[in-house]
Design a protein around this motif. Structure first.
Motif, PDB file in Angstrom:
ATOM      1  N   ALA A 163      46.163  74.647  50.259  1.00 54.43           N
ATOM      2  CA  ALA A 163      46.873  75.584  49.248  1.00 54.43           C
ATOM      3  C   ALA A 163      47.676  75.012  48.085  1.00 54.43           C
ATOM      4  N   LEU A 164      48.311  73.977  48.309  1.00 56.20           N
ATOM      5  CA  LEU A 164      49.145  73.191  47.208  1.00 56.20           C
ATOM      6  C   LEU A 164      48.156  72.392  46.491  1.00 56.20           C
ATOM      7  N   GLU A 165      46.929  71.934  46.851  1.00 55.70           N
ATOM      8  CA  GLU A 165      45.734  71.375  46.080  1.00 55.70           C
ATOM      9  C   GLU A 165      45.403  72.402  45.028  1.00 55.70           C
ATOM     10  N   ASN A 166      44.751  73.548  45.660  1.00 60.04           N
ATOM     11  CA  ASN A 166      44.110  74.423  44.818  1.00 60.04           C
ATOM     12  C   ASN A 166      44.786  74.908  43.770  1.00 60.04           C
ATOM     13  N   GLU A 167      46.049  75.298  43.979  1.00 62.04           N
ATOM     14  CA  GLU A 167      46.839  76.156  43.152  1.00 62.04           C
ATOM     15  C   GLU A 167      47.624  75.484  42.151  1.00 62.04           C
ATOM     16  N   GLY A 168      47.626  73.975  42.126  1.00 63.93           N
ATOM     17  CA  GLY A 168      48.459  73.124  41.164  1.00 63.93           C
ATOM     18  C   GLY A 168      49.877  73.369  41.501  1.00 63.93           C
ATOM     19  N   TYR A 169      49.947  73.586  42.879  1.00 63.25           N
ATOM     20  CA  TYR A 169      51.414  74.194  43.049  1.00 63.25           C
ATOM     21  C   TYR A 169      52.656  72.988  42.679  1.00 63.25           C
ATOM     22  N   ILE A 170      52.113  71.538  43.094  1.00 64.19           N
ATOM     23  CA  ILE A 170      53.252  70.621  42.857  1.00 64.19           C
ATOM     24  C   ILE A 170      53.839  70.586  41.492  1.00 64.19           C
ATOM     25  N   LYS A 171      52.895  70.610  40.566  1.00 65.31           N
ATOM     26  CA  LYS A 171      53.318  70.474  39.263  1.00 65.31           C
ATOM     27  C   LYS A 171      54.300  71.789  38.813  1.00 65.31           C
ATOM     28  N   LYS A 172      54.140  72.828  39.477  1.00 65.78           N
ATOM     29  CA  LYS A 172      55.115  74.209  39.171  1.00 65.78           C
ATOM     30  C   LYS A 172      56.324  73.912  39.740  1.00 65.78           C
ATOM     31  N   LEU A 173      56.103  73.087  40.888  1.00 63.68           N
ATOM     32  CA  LEU A 173      57.567  72.983  41.752  1.00 63.68           C
ATOM     33  C   LEU A 173      58.264  71.739  40.935  1.00 63.68           C
ATOM     34  N   LEU A 174      57.665  70.895  40.140  1.00 68.25           N
ATOM     35  CA  LEU A 174      58.553  70.090  39.424  1.00 68.25           C
ATOM     36  C   LEU A 174      58.799  70.610  37.996  1.00 68.25           C
ATOM     37  N   GLU A 175      58.160  71.588  37.558  1.00 71.40           N
ATOM     38  CA  GLU A 175      59.009  72.508  36.559  1.00 71.40           C
ATOM     39  C   GLU A 175      60.111  72.856  36.855  1.00 71.40           C
ATOM     40  N   LEU A 176      60.090  73.510  38.275  1.00 73.56           N
ATOM     41  CA  LEU A 176      61.563  74.239  38.654  1.00 73.56           C
ATOM     42  C   LEU A 176      62.671  73.193  38.957  1.00 73.56           C
ATOM     43  N   PHE A 177      62.195  71.812  39.180  1.00 71.24           N
ATOM     44  CA  PHE A 177      62.963  70.848  39.387  1.00 71.24           C
ATOM     45  C   PHE A 177      63.988  70.683  37.929  1.00 71.24           C
ATOM     46  N   HIS A 178      63.204  70.646  37.083  1.00 68.02           N
ATOM     47  CA  HIS A 178      63.870  70.495  35.556  1.00 68.02           C
ATOM     48  C   HIS A 178      65.003  71.651  35.086  1.00 68.02           C
ATOM     49  N   VAL A 179      64.372  72.824  35.803  1.00 69.65           N
ATOM     50  CA  VAL A 179      65.193  74.069  35.308  1.00 69.65           C
ATOM     51  C   VAL A 179      66.347  73.839  36.384  1.00 69.65           C
TER      52      VAL A 179
END
Length: 833
Positions: A163-179
């Motif tokens: 699920a993490l691979e298919n949805e590109g989830y890691i990059k979305k989590l890292l965007e939240l890290f900046h926020v």
């Protein structure tokens, strides 16, 4: 085969969770009758031998990693990996595996890693995929709980990873890290820490490739700074961007190589410094991270080896006199790190690595560097040299011998022109650095001594049909290098005491002696000729007078090693130069102290006694008995005296000695059946058959004429009596003193005798074979001796004179005494009458 697509390296995971390289070959797939199924076969490219034969099992989980790796487990603790040279070859074999297992080749893993319980299987079948919460700030806690709950179940971990691979989830989590950082949302940052840590524990290569990419890796490290257990966040990013600097001592033109170096450094930093120490249960969950770093390192070393321009520039600048000192130090440090990096490689890869460095001229470059004044540069060069010696000492030996030959040729030409050749051999540079080490603890000298020991060790030298490396190299070493090694020893032992006896000098001399002792043990005529011709042992024994006990013991150990060889060449040298004198002096000066020096010296004399080294026994007793006769807390010296007296007795009476041998042969070497018959006759003999006072002689000995036996013994006893009388008169009339050469005078500390003078010969010593009260003096005929087996005695039994027994006969004598004790009283009485 020329198909590079199928070229692979075979790896197995060892107990330390490190990958072992099993060899390089070409992989094929096909049906194997013996295994009853489709199998993977890898044959070595060198000789065609079979490196791997593995059946593709329908239920085995195969993983595809980094586009060129296929990893799987054959058994519970036996993991395998194929590393392909080309991606196309990996894809081809992956399709074959997926075809056998009925899987889509687009997946990166073919099976669940661990079987689930039936209940879990039913639950998971009812929910074919894992649905992740939307990636929003308000749902970070929910995401963290989902990741934590999925880790215990292998199947749920697998679904979460997909699920993490298919949805590109890691990059979305890292965007939240900046926020969260911008808003200083500490709670959200703590949740992100738990989420990213959980993703690491999923142990998936595909996820690592996303997280370690150039655009994501620093943000991943940022998330791991906010550990909830710490009051303040760590500053890992600040260290990596401001403190840690990437230096290109030689420009790297390949951008892929440069990116790989950056990535490996940062991932290694994450593993060692950022991630918390894994628990026992989490340790195996990071095996893919270990593998990621390992294969990256292999790739970096391979890419640098193949870049000929890079290595050529490196060695050119290292040896160029125009290179400034700072630049040269950076170059040497890079080469040192490069060599240290290679130590993680498997033997085959390391072999190729050092062969490349050798072909580029690393040894001549090191010789130039070691000759420089900069201590830091020399220290780094020494570390590089140690890697080379540990890898292949024969390569280093071959280089220094070729260098010596070239120097000899140059020297001949310069001699004709009356010019001195000032070139110093590489191995002599190493010895000089060892001798001149400025460290008070001599850390560098200890390291260099270990390298020299490896180089002169015959155990790792090669032998061929035409020549032996041992003969050639040792001949070279003793001709060109040994004088450099022994120079500090010879310079410090010109007087009766060491000229310099400070702690650092003592440590250095102890190292030199350790290496010389190793040479005595492992080299033959080379070291023997050197010691005797240069009178090395006498100079070494000067160090027995050192105030440092460890140095005096090193000198004693050196002599003990020589005596242990039982070589008469050495023994004659020791006796001719009276080289026991410093040892006896040290023993007497030590007094009654029970310490290592006392025990070591006694052990040396005990060895001489037990091994019956006749020449040294005679030398010690003749020259030092007067000084040692009062030592009675051990029996070593009295035992030596007894050995000496037995030797003299044999020398003075060869006829008696030969007669003794004859009788001993009769006594001990008769046929077993004859002995049994005689014992039968003995016990069957009636008491009346034996007259009073008659000596019992076995039938086989009755053939000897008693008068023939007694005559030489009677003459010997008469000579003994006469000799005793003469010596008594001499002892009453004069005080014995002095020996011809040299006089042995000992200056002792308080509480000991001050002027002990050895006697001119053994016959003049109190306690010698003929002197009264000597432990070895024979009793008169008719007396019965009850002394121990160590005391030589002549006894009589019923008119038959017994011969002198020796320690070698102790066991046989004991047996005879046991037999005698077991006889009936009547028989015993007749024996003793």
């Amino acid at each position: 085969m020329t198909d590079t697509r199928r070229r692979v390296k075979v790896y197995t995971l060892n107990e330390d969770r490190q990958w072992d390289d099993r060899g390089t070959g070409h992989v094929t797939s096909g049906y194997v009758e013996r295994l009853k199924g489709m199998s993977l076969l890898v044959r070595a490219e060198s000789d065609g031998s079979l490196l791997l034969e593995s059946k593709i099992n329908p239920n085995t989980a195969y993983q595809k990693q980094q586009d060129t790796l296929i990893v799987w487990s054959e058994a519970e603790n036996y993991d395998l990996a194929l590393s392909f040279q080309e991606k196309a070859g990996c894809d081809e074999i992956w399709e074959k595996i997926c075809q056998v297992q009925g899987k889509d080749p687009s997946v990166d893993i073919t099976q669940d890693l661990v079987d689930e319980s039936e209940e879990e299987r039913f639950d998971d079948m009812s929910s074919p995929g894992l649905e992740l919460p939307s990636c929003e700030l308000s749902r970070l806690e929910e995401i963290a709980e989902l990741v934590a709950s999925s880790l215990p179940s292998p199947l749920r971990r697998e679904k979460l990873a997909l699920a993490l691979e298919n949805e590109g989830y890691i990059k979305k989590l890292l965007e939240l890290f900046h926020v969260c950082e911008d808003l200083e949302n500490i709670e959200g940052l703590h949740h992100l820490y738990e989420i990213i840590k959980g993703i690491f524990l999923l142990n998936r290569t595909a996820l690592f490739e996303v997280m370690f990419s150039e655009e994501c890796i620093m943000d991943v490290i940022g998330c791991l700074e906010y550990d909830p257990s710490l009051s303040q966040p760590r500053k890992h990013r600040e260290f990596l961007t401001k403190t840690a600097k990437f230096k290109e001592v030689i420009p790297i033109s390949d951008p892929e190589l440069k990116q790989k170096i950056h990535q490996t450094y940062r991932v290694q930093y994450i593993q060692d410094m950022v991630l918390p120490t894994p628990s026992v249960f989490e340790e195996n969950m990071l095996s893919t991270l270990h593998s990621f770093i390992f294969f990256n390192k292999v790739e970096i070393v391979g890419m640098l080896q193949e870049d000929e321009k890079f290595l050529t520039d490196l060695f050119a600048q290292l040896t160029d006199e125009a290179t400034d000192e700072e630049k040269r130090q950076e170059l040497v440090n890079f080469l040192k790190e490069f060599c240290a990096f290679s130590q993680t490689l498997q033997p085959q890869n390391r072999d190729a690595f050092f062969k490349t460095l050798s072909s580029m001229g690393i040894l001549p470059a090191l010789e130039v560097i070691l000759g420089m004044d900069d201590a830091q540069v020399r220290s780094a060069a020494t570390d590089i040299f140690s890697y080379l010696v540990e890898y292949n000492p024969s390569m280093v030996r071959e280089f220094v011998m070729q260098e010596a030959q070239q120097n000899d040729d140059v020297s001949k030409k310069l001699t004709e022109q009356k010019i001195t050749n000032k070139d110093i051999l590489l191995i002599n540079l190493i010895i000089e650095h060892m001798i001149c080490d400025t460290d008070p603890e001599l850390g560098g000298a200890v390291q260099l001594m270990g390298l020299l020991r490896t180089l002169v060790d015959p155990e790792n030298m090669l032998a061929t049909a035409n020549k032996t490396e041992k003969t050639e190299f040792l001949g070279f070493f003793y001709k060109h290098c040994m004088h450099v090694l022994t120079a500090p020893l010879l310079a410090n032992t010109t007087e009766e005491k060491p000229s310099k006896d400070d702690f650092q000098t003592a440590q250095l001399l102890a190292l030199v002696l350790e290496l010389l002792t190793f040479c005595v043990e492992h080299h033959t005529y080379h070291i023997k000729n050197y010691i005797i011709n240069k009178d090395i042992l006498r100079r070494v024994l000067v160090l027995m007078a050192s105030k440092h006990a460890f140095l005096a013991l090193c000198a004693l150990r050196f002599k003990r090693k020589i005596i242990g060889l039982k070589d008469e060449f050495y023994n004659r040298y020791i006796m001719k130069s009276f080289l026991f004198e410093p040892v006896v002096k040290a023993f007497l000066n030590n007094g009654s102290r029970y310490n290592l020096m006392n025990s070591a010296i006694i052990e040396m004399f005990e060895f001489i006694r037990v091994e019956d080294i006749k020449s040294l026994t005679a030398h010690v007793i003749e020259n030092y008995w007067k000084a040692l006769e009062d030592v009675d807390y051990v029996q070593t010296f009295k035992g030596l005296k007894l050995r000496f007296e037995q030797q003299r007795e044999r020398q003075d009476n060869p006829k008696l000695d030969s007669m003794r041998s004859i009788l001993r042969n009769h006594r001990y070497r008769r046929d077993a059946r004859t002995l049994e018959d005689e014992e039968e006759m003995w016990f069957n003999t009636d008491d009346e058959d034996m007259e009073d006072g008659e000596a019992v002689v076995p039938p086989s000995d009755k053939t000897k004429n008693d008068e023939d036996i007694m005559e030489p013994i009677s003459k010997f006893m008469e000579r003994k009596k006469l000799k005793e009388t003469e010596e008594k008169e001499v002892l009453l009339k004069t005080n014995l003193s002095g020996r011809q050469s040299p006089s042995f005078k000992l200056s002792l500390s308080s509480g000991t005798k001050t002027n002990l003078t050895s006697q001119s010969s053994a016959t003049n010593l109190p306690g010698s074979p003929g002197s009264p009260g000597s432990p070895g003096s024979p009793g008169s005929p008719g007396s019965v001796s009850k002394s121990t087996s160590q005391t030589a005695a002549i006894t009589t039994k019923g008119g038959l004179v017994g011969l002198v027994d020796y320690p070698d006969d102790d066991e046989e004598d004991d047996e005879d005494e046991d037999k005698e004790e077991s006889l009936p009283l009547s028989k015993k009485a007749k024996l003793e009458s």
